[in-house]
Scaffold this motif. Structure first.
Motif, PDB file in Angstrom:
ATOM      1  N   SER A  60       9.383  -4.486   6.392  1.00 48.98           N
ATOM      2  CA  SER A  60       8.361  -3.462   6.140  1.00 48.98           C
ATOM      3  C   SER A  60       7.827  -2.882   7.443  1.00 48.98           C
ATOM      4  O   SER A  60       7.278  -1.782   7.463  1.00 48.98           O
ATOM      5  N   LEU A  61       7.978  -3.627   8.540  1.00 46.06           N
ATOM      6  CA  LEU A  61       7.635  -3.155   9.882  1.00 46.06           C
ATOM      7  C   LEU A  61       8.836  -3.379  10.773  1.00 46.06           C
ATOM      8  O   LEU A  61       9.332  -4.501  10.889  1.00 46.06           O
ATOM      9  N   LEU A  62       9.319  -2.301  11.386  1.00 45.11           N
ATOM     10  CA  LEU A  62      10.498  -2.381  12.253  1.00 45.11           C
ATOM     11  C   LEU A  62      10.116  -2.091  13.692  1.00 45.11           C
ATOM     12  O   LEU A  62       9.560  -1.036  13.998  1.00 45.11           O
ATOM     13  N   GLN A  85       7.303   4.366   3.343  1.00 47.09           N
ATOM     14  CA  GLN A  85       6.232   3.362   3.351  1.00 47.09           C
ATOM     15  C   GLN A  85       6.422   2.293   4.431  1.00 47.09           C
ATOM     16  O   GLN A  85       5.632   1.351   4.504  1.00 47.09           O
ATOM     17  N   LYS A  86       7.456   2.403   5.225  1.00 51.99           N
ATOM     18  CA  LYS A  86       7.661   1.434   6.301  1.00 51.99           C
ATOM     19  C   LYS A  86       7.005   1.940   7.589  1.00 51.99           C
ATOM     20  O   LYS A  86       6.771   3.136   7.781  1.00 51.99           O
ATOM     21  N   ILE A  87       6.713   0.996   8.493  1.00 52.14           N
ATOM     22  CA  ILE A  87       6.188   1.314   9.816  1.00 52.14           C
ATOM     23  C   ILE A  87       7.335   1.184  10.812  1.00 52.14           C
ATOM     24  O   ILE A  87       8.011   0.143  10.858  1.00 52.14           O
ATOM     25  N   ILE A  88       7.548   2.226  11.599  1.00 49.41           N
ATOM     26  CA  ILE A  88       8.591   2.216  12.623  1.00 49.41           C
ATOM     27  C   ILE A  88       7.910   2.265  13.987  1.00 49.41           C
ATOM     28  O   ILE A  88       7.127   3.178  14.256  1.00 49.41           O
ATOM     29  N   CYS A  89       8.192   1.300  14.820  1.00 47.79           N
ATOM     30  CA  CYS A  89       7.474   1.165  16.091  1.00 47.79           C
ATOM     31  C   CYS A  89       8.455   0.901  17.225  1.00 47.79           C
ATOM     32  O   CYS A  89       9.227  -0.059  17.165  1.00 47.79           O
ATOM     33  N   HIS A  90       8.459   1.764  18.251  1.00 42.93           N
ATOM     34  CA  HIS A  90       9.270   1.438  19.427  1.00 42.93           C
ATOM     35  C   HIS A  90       8.371   0.896  20.535  1.00 42.93           C
ATOM     36  O   HIS A  90       7.150   1.085  20.513  1.00 42.93           O
ATOM     37  N   ALA A 108       7.858   7.442   6.160  1.00 45.12           N
ATOM     38  CA  ALA A 108       7.500   6.335   7.055  1.00 45.12           C
ATOM     39  C   ALA A 108       6.423   6.800   8.026  1.00 45.12           C
ATOM     40  O   ALA A 108       6.111   7.994   8.118  1.00 45.12           O
ATOM     41  N   ALA A 109       5.837   5.868   8.757  1.00 48.83           N
ATOM     42  CA  ALA A 109       4.853   6.186   9.796  1.00 48.83           C
ATOM     43  C   ALA A 109       5.314   5.543  11.098  1.00 48.83           C
ATOM     44  O   ALA A 109       5.836   4.415  11.103  1.00 48.83           O
ATOM     45  N   ASP A 141      -1.671   5.533  10.265  1.00 46.36           N
ATOM     46  CA  ASP A 141      -1.369   4.328   9.491  1.00 46.36           C
ATOM     47  C   ASP A 141      -0.596   3.306  10.312  1.00 46.36           C
ATOM     48  O   ASP A 141      -0.848   2.093  10.218  1.00 46.36           O
ATOM     49  N   ALA A 142       0.350   3.790  11.109  1.00 49.32           N
ATOM     50  CA  ALA A 142       1.145   2.885  11.939  1.00 49.32           C
ATOM     51  C   ALA A 142       0.286   2.245  13.020  1.00 49.32           C
ATOM     52  O   ALA A 142       0.375   1.031  13.270  1.00 49.32           O
ATOM     53  N   VAL A 143      -0.555   3.051  13.650  1.00 51.21           N
ATOM     54  CA  VAL A 143      -1.443   2.525  14.692  1.00 51.21           C
ATOM     55  C   VAL A 143      -2.362   1.463  14.110  1.00 51.21           C
ATOM     56  O   VAL A 143      -2.577   0.400  14.711  1.00 51.21           O
TER      57      VAL A 143
END
Length: 283
Positions: A60-62, A85-90, A108-109, A141-143
């Motif tokens: 759910s969080l990548l 609905q997933k969180i994508i974070c680099h 996604a966010a 939302d991601a933050v």
């Protein structure tokens, strides 16, 4: 929440282990090197995925913990997948979250999240993450999700504007990597005086450590000492005259920065002659 990692290098392994030992559920790893994914999964007691699609499905969080140059390609690979609905974070320090082009159309966010920590070892750097300061920027939302995850573990997370990422990363590189260049220059000059490399490091350990501690305790101006702070023109001239051109240029560049700091510490002292000498090509 299940957290997946695309990229099983030092950053991916370290963050994954830090979360895992803190009781956070890690889905596992995908990497172009199956061996790297396997070892990261074993290290974090999670799963190794042979297909990126499977990792995305189970997360759910990548976290995209690939080298900076591969973030865009990795995003293009996962963008067509079911990531709503997933969180994508680099985790790039230099790139903002707008590297995730078109993310608003996927549901996604996205955000970028960076620890101010040198990851020197794939299997031990995680131990320092409990002391690490993080910066974050991106979609609301991601933050919120990523910030709450790490502040819940006791970390400080600071939100910065995306357009500041290159300058922020330049600052971090100067404070981390470029300090090493200055130290290496000093050690090499001591070697030219007859010290072994090991002796040079050990002899200057307290000098280096105390100086950094004084900066952290009192800030740069109050910590500054030495011939430039004193306005000792004759000593500075001797320094310049004994150095080769490359080292002399470094000394001059850093010396001029030190003059500006010295002026803040000693506003009534005249540094004009010293500044002019440091700007000159002949001494």
């Amino acid at each position: 929440m299940k957290i997946g990692f695309i990229g099983a290098g030092r950053v991916g392994c370290s963050i994954g282990k830090y979360l895992s030992v803190s009781g956070i559920d890690i889905a596992g790893y995908y990497d172009i090197s199956a061996e790297a994914a396997d070892s990261a999964a074993a290290f974090t007691d999670s799963e190794s995925f042979s297909k990126i699609e499977e990792l995305v499905l189970h997360s759910s969080l990548l976290f995209l913990t690939t080298p900076d140059g591969r973030i865009q390609d990795t995003w293009e690979t996962i963008r067509p997948l079911s990531i709503a609905q997933k969180i994508i974070c680099h985790c790039s320090g230099a790139l903002p979250s707008d590297a995730f082009t078109g993310i608003e159309k996927t549901g996604a966010a996205g955000c970028s999240f960076h620890p101010m920590l040198p990851f020197s070892d794939r299997f031990s750097s995680y131990e320092q993450l409990k002391h690490s300061f993080f910066t974050i920027e991106g979609q609301k939302d991601a933050v919120k999700t990523v910030s709450e995850l790490f502040t819940g573990l006791g970390n400080t997370v600071c939100r910065i504007p995306g357009e500041c990422k290159p300058k922020y990363h330049a600052a971090a590189s100067i404070l981390s990597n470029q300090v090493i260049a200055a130290l290496d220059t000093g050690y090499r000059l001591l070697e030219e005086c007859g010290f072994s490399r090991e002796d040079a490091r050990q002899a200057t350990k307290e000098l280096v450590v105390q100086n950094i501690e004084n900066v952290l305790r009192h800030d740069c101006a109050q910590a500054l000492t030495g011939p430039i702070e004193r306005g000792d023109i004759q000593t500075v001239r001797k320094h310049l005259n004994c150095l080769n051109e490359e080292d002399q240029n470094l000394y001059q560049t850093l010396g001029l920065k030190l003059v500006q700091i010295a002026k803040m510490k000693n506003p009534s002292r005249d540094y004009t002659e010293l500044q002019n000498m440091l700007n000159s090509k002949r001494h």
